[in-house]
Design an enzyme around this catalytic site. Structure first.
Site, short mmCIF file in Angstrom:
data_model
loop_
_atom_site.label_atom_id
_atom_site.label_comp_id
_atom_site.label_asym_id
_atom_site.label_seq_id
_atom_site.Cartn_x
_atom_site.Cartn_y
_atom_site.Cartn_z
N CYS A 159 39.43 36.24 50.84
CA CYS A 159 40.29 35.78 49.76
C CYS A 159 41.20 36.94 49.35
O CYS A 159 40.85 37.75 48.49
CB CYS A 159 39.44 35.32 48.58
SG CYS A 159 40.37 34.49 47.29
N CYS A 353 50.33 27.71 47.54
CA CYS A 353 49.83 28.88 46.81
C CYS A 353 50.95 29.51 45.99
O CYS A 353 52.07 29.67 46.49
CB CYS A 353 49.25 29.91 47.77
SG CYS A 353 48.49 31.31 46.95
#
Length: 428
Positions: A159, A353
């Site tokens: 991540c 995103c």
């Protein structure tokens, strides 16, 4: 009557419970097993860590929401899944039986894999709101006594977006306080290049992020393997393409935030044929475990192989919209099973995103998230920061209402041709 049990009440687990409700028959029941009764909006943690948000601004008490929706909430937490017996053991020893189980636990944070890493060691984290609050106290000490900063993600991390976000948010706050000239900044990452993100890049994320770092006078080390962290000192090996150590770094720091590697949680880790060696749940194209067909998994706990070989291990992120597509597909597939049908829904794993940098940001769209892609786009601008703030407010409101996808969200996604479920194609 069927009992559908969801383990986890984060992004994936809470949405899963809400999306299951329309799929259930009148006599069916949904139970959510959670570690505590609070949901917090993880993407806001970098803001908490510099004081731009307070903890209570991004937290929701799930008790009232779940009760209002008719969902049973158990807050003891899951100790172990007994897949062969169709039961979940809780931390207080109670057993919960299920007809269908959805594992939505998120990950366990593997700070212990590197000596000195993590909030109990010498670095900070923004993976949990507790960590973000701890990081804010450390940031206050940095502001009182400025010094070098290291931000990044260690080997095995999957991540990377929050590491970039926090890097630039921290840089923005230091500039606002007129302390930036006293704080050298270095980004240390296991990625083979800046902007890889565990996805081999999206659009021109490499160029956009490298340019932003040069403009902000931030140095970087890629293909980095952190060997240990001591008080005020990080030891890093820079790995060449052939796996040899190209260079060794001993980096001083007054403040460091490093994202750890993830692994599956103890409740499922080590269950033969349910999880992989790292403890992530193995699923098929319908989010269903092949060995235990009444067990589904969604979110960060799902096993996804790396995009490709890299000098240092790099995992694949599970981004928000990608997770939402898993949720929708799983709800539809459990609904089909409850009616005696076979699962057909497949998530698209599309990714949207918004990476906030404090006063600008980078947005990207990947359809699907895993390459090769039909859409591969990224862009930078001040608008991303305001879009991220607006999304935070919108999403928290959605979670408080217990509404998984309001009609206007669906309308907008349809207009943008961004789908959660793959189109079912038939032919001769």
């Amino acid at each position: 009557m069927a009992d559908v049990v969801v383990i986890g009440a984060g992004l994936s687990g809470s949405l899963m419970a809400y999306e299951l409700l329309p799929q259930l028959r009148k006599e069916d029941r949904v139970t959510v097993i959670s570690q505590g009764s609070s949901y917090h909006f993880v993407p806001s943690n970098p803001w908490v860590a510099v004081g731009w948000r307070k903890r209570d601004e991004i937290e929701i008490d799930l008790v009232d929401v779940m009760q209002r929706k008719g969902i049973r909430l158990l807050t003891q937490g899951a100790k172990r899944v007994h897949a062969a017996e169709n039961q979940v053991e809780l931390t207080d020893g109670a057993m919960v039986a299920y007809d269908y189980l959805v594992v939505a636990t998120g990950p366990e944070l593997a700070f212990d894999e590197i000596p000195g890493l993590g909030p109990d060691g010498h670095t900070q984290s923004v993976c949990h709101v507790d960590h973000a609050a701890h990081a804010k106290a450390a940031f206050d000490r940095l502001a009182e006594k400025p010094g070098p900063v290291i931000v990044g993600a260690v080997q095995g991390a999957s991540c990377f977006g929050p590491a970039y976000e926090f890097l630039f948010i921290l840089e923005t706050e230091l500039r606002r306080r007129k302390l930036r000239d006293q704080v050298p900044m270095t980004f240390v990452t296991s990625e083979p290049y800046i902007g890889h993100l565990g996805l081999d890049g999206v659009g021109d994320t490499k160029g956009l992020l490298e340019s932003e770092m040069r403009e902000k006078h931030i140095k970087w080390i890629t293909s980095a393997r952190v060997t240990k962290v001591e008080d005020g000192r990080m030891f890093v090996e820079e790995i060449a393409d052939d796996g040899s150590v190209r260079k060794m770094h001993e980096l001083p720091f007054a403040y460091s935030m490093m994202l750890p590697a993830f692994r599956g949680v103890g409740a499922v880790r080590g269950i033969d044929k349910l999880t992989n060696p790292r403890g992530f749940v193995v699923v098929d194209k319908h989010q269903r475990n092949p060995t235990f067909p009444n067990v589904f998994a969604i979110g960060v706990c799902v096993a996804i192989p790396p995009i490709g070989p890299t000098p240092v291990p790099v995992g694949v992120p599970k981004t928000g919209f990608m997770i939402e597509s898993m949720v929708t597909a799983t709800a539809l597939n459990i609904g089909a099973l409850l009616r005696g049908q076979e699962p057909k829904a497949e998530p698209t794993w599309n990714a949207i995103c918004l990476a906030d940098f404090g006063d600008s940001g980078v947005a990207f769209l990947a359809q699907p998230q895993i390459p090769p892609r039909n859409v591969n786009w990224s862009s930078k601008g001040e608008w991303v920061h305001y879009a991220k703030v607006a999304f935070e407010k919108y999403f928290l409101r959605k979670m408080r209402r217990g509404t998984p996808e309001p009609f206007y969200e669906k309308f907008l996604l349809d207009r943008l041709n961004i789908a959660k479920i793959k189109e079912v194609r038939t032919g001769t």
